[in-house]
Write a protein that holds these residues in place. Structure first.
Motif, PDB file in Angstrom:
ATOM      1  N   ARG A  27      31.050  11.494 153.178  1.00 33.16           N
ATOM      2  CA  ARG A  27      30.889  12.317 151.972  1.00 33.16           C
ATOM      3  C   ARG A  27      32.190  12.380 151.174  1.00 33.16           C
ATOM      4  O   ARG A  27      32.202  12.167 149.962  1.00 33.16           O
ATOM      5  CB  ARG A  27      30.446  13.721 152.359  1.00 33.16           C
ATOM      6  CG  ARG A  27      30.375  14.669 151.190  1.00 33.16           C
ATOM      7  CD  ARG A  27      30.026  16.066 151.642  1.00 33.16           C
ATOM      8  NE  ARG A  27      30.066  17.001 150.541  1.00 33.16           N
ATOM      9  CZ  ARG A  27      29.536  18.195 150.573  1.00 33.16           C
ATOM     10  NH1 ARG A  27      28.923  18.607 151.661  1.00 33.16           N
ATOM     11  NH2 ARG A  27      29.616  18.984 149.541  1.00 33.16           N
ATOM     12  N   VAL A  28      33.285  12.694 151.844  1.00 35.10           N
ATOM     13  CA  VAL A  28      34.576  12.877 151.172  1.00 35.10           C
ATOM     14  C   VAL A  28      35.127  11.551 150.647  1.00 35.10           C
ATOM     15  O   VAL A  28      35.629  11.476 149.524  1.00 35.10           O
ATOM     16  CB  VAL A  28      35.585  13.552 152.126  1.00 35.10           C
ATOM     17  CG1 VAL A  28      36.985  13.527 151.559  1.00 35.10           C
ATOM     18  CG2 VAL A  28      35.149  14.973 152.423  1.00 35.10           C
ATOM     19  N   ALA A  32      31.350  11.517 147.371  1.00 41.13           N
ATOM     20  CA  ALA A  32      31.873  12.423 146.334  1.00 41.13           C
ATOM     21  C   ALA A  32      32.662  11.687 145.243  1.00 41.13           C
ATOM     22  O   ALA A  32      32.460  11.980 144.061  1.00 41.13           O
ATOM     23  CB  ALA A  32      32.708  13.534 146.963  1.00 41.13           C
ATOM     24  N   GLU A  37      30.878  16.101 143.352  1.00 39.98           N
ATOM     25  CA  GLU A  37      30.534  17.052 144.410  1.00 39.98           C
ATOM     26  C   GLU A  37      29.117  17.613 144.266  1.00 39.98           C
ATOM     27  O   GLU A  37      28.452  17.895 145.256  1.00 39.98           O
ATOM     28  CB  GLU A  37      31.557  18.187 144.447  1.00 39.98           C
ATOM     29  CG  GLU A  37      31.489  19.037 145.687  1.00 39.98           C
ATOM     30  CD  GLU A  37      31.575  18.261 146.994  1.00 39.98           C
ATOM     31  OE1 GLU A  37      30.803  18.586 147.922  1.00 39.98           O
ATOM     32  OE2 GLU A  37      32.394  17.332 147.111  1.00 39.98           O
ATOM     33  N   THR A  38      28.639  17.763 143.032  1.00 45.80           N
ATOM     34  CA  THR A  38      27.292  18.315 142.828  1.00 45.80           C
ATOM     35  C   THR A  38      26.234  17.464 143.516  1.00 45.80           C
ATOM     36  O   THR A  38      25.319  17.989 144.146  1.00 45.80           O
ATOM     37  CB  THR A  38      26.976  18.425 141.320  1.00 45.80           C
ATOM     38  OG1 THR A  38      27.962  19.258 140.720  1.00 45.80           O
ATOM     39  CG2 THR A  38      25.599  19.002 141.101  1.00 45.80           C
ATOM     40  N   ALA A  40      27.067  15.005 145.782  1.00 47.01           N
ATOM     41  CA  ALA A  40      27.519  14.646 147.127  1.00 47.01           C
ATOM     42  C   ALA A  40      26.872  15.534 148.186  1.00 47.01           C
ATOM     43  O   ALA A  40      26.549  15.070 149.277  1.00 47.01           O
ATOM     44  CB  ALA A  40      29.040  14.733 147.220  1.00 47.01           C
ATOM     45  N   HIS A  41      26.678  16.803 147.857  1.00 46.94           N
ATOM     46  CA  HIS A  41      26.090  17.733 148.828  1.00 46.94           C
ATOM     47  C   HIS A  41      24.680  17.307 149.258  1.00 46.94           C
ATOM     48  O   HIS A  41      24.447  17.093 150.451  1.00 46.94           O
ATOM     49  CB  HIS A  41      26.098  19.152 148.258  1.00 46.94           C
ATOM     50  CG  HIS A  41      25.477  20.167 149.154  1.00 46.94           C
ATOM     51  ND1 HIS A  41      25.977  20.470 150.400  1.00 46.94           N
ATOM     52  CD2 HIS A  41      24.376  20.944 148.994  1.00 46.94           C
ATOM     53  CE1 HIS A  41      25.214  21.381 150.972  1.00 46.94           C
ATOM     54  NE2 HIS A  41      24.246  21.682 150.133  1.00 46.94           N
ATOM     55  N   SER A  44      24.775  13.987 151.104  1.00 45.69           N
ATOM     56  CA  SER A  44      25.354  14.134 152.429  1.00 45.69           C
ATOM     57  C   SER A  44      24.349  14.749 153.410  1.00 45.69           C
ATOM     58  O   SER A  44      24.307  14.376 154.584  1.00 45.69           O
ATOM     59  CB  SER A  44      26.611  15.000 152.346  1.00 45.69           C
ATOM     60  OG  SER A  44      27.180  15.166 153.609  1.00 45.69           O
TER      61      SER A  44
END
Length: 143
Positions: A27-28, A32, A37-38, A40-41, A44
């Protein structure tokens, strides 16, 4: 249920724990930076659930769960271990998150998808038992 079954279930869960770190790293490092990040969550969450499912399917025979009762017990055990590890070990002890922020990670209504991972971890043994039982029975039936 025998001690060796619980030992295998605990060992199997440690594999989930390691995969969670692998998923977080993916993810990181990869997700992302590409999508933000929106996105990626949820991505993930999807990759985590996929990794957990593939792993559990690979170790299923070794785990030796062959009844609905055992699958429900192992699922509940994995769920409890996951909540304890995520809430107390990672979020509270290692990250030092305040309780309000930790509880927010369980808020599905606010868009947090972590509860879906927990639900899947708890149901995964039952789902695998049923899917494998269905596959076995469909292979035995003459066409």
């Amino acid at each position: 249920m025998t001690y060796s079954l619980w030992k295998r279930a605990t060992t199997a869960w440690l594999g989930f724990f390691l995969l969670a770190f692998v998923n977080g790293t993916i993810r990181v490092v990869a997700i992302a930076p590409l999508v933000g990040e929106t996105w990626a969550h949820p991505l993930s969450v999807a990759t985590g659930i996929s990794l957990f499912t593939i792993y559990a399917d690979l170790i299923w025979k070794w785990l030796g769960v062959d009844t609905v009762g055992l699958s429900l017990a192992i699922g509940a055990y994995w769920l409890v271990l996951t909540v304890i590890a995520e809430t107390f070990l990672i979020n509270r002890w290692i990250s030092g998150m305040p309780w309000q922020q930790i509880f927010q990670t369980y808020n599905l209504v606010e868009g947090e998808l972590w509860p879906l991972v927990l639900l899947w971890v708890g149901l995964l043994p039952l789902v695998l038992l049923k899917v494998r039982h269905h596959r076995r029975n469909s292979l035995r039936r003459p066409s």
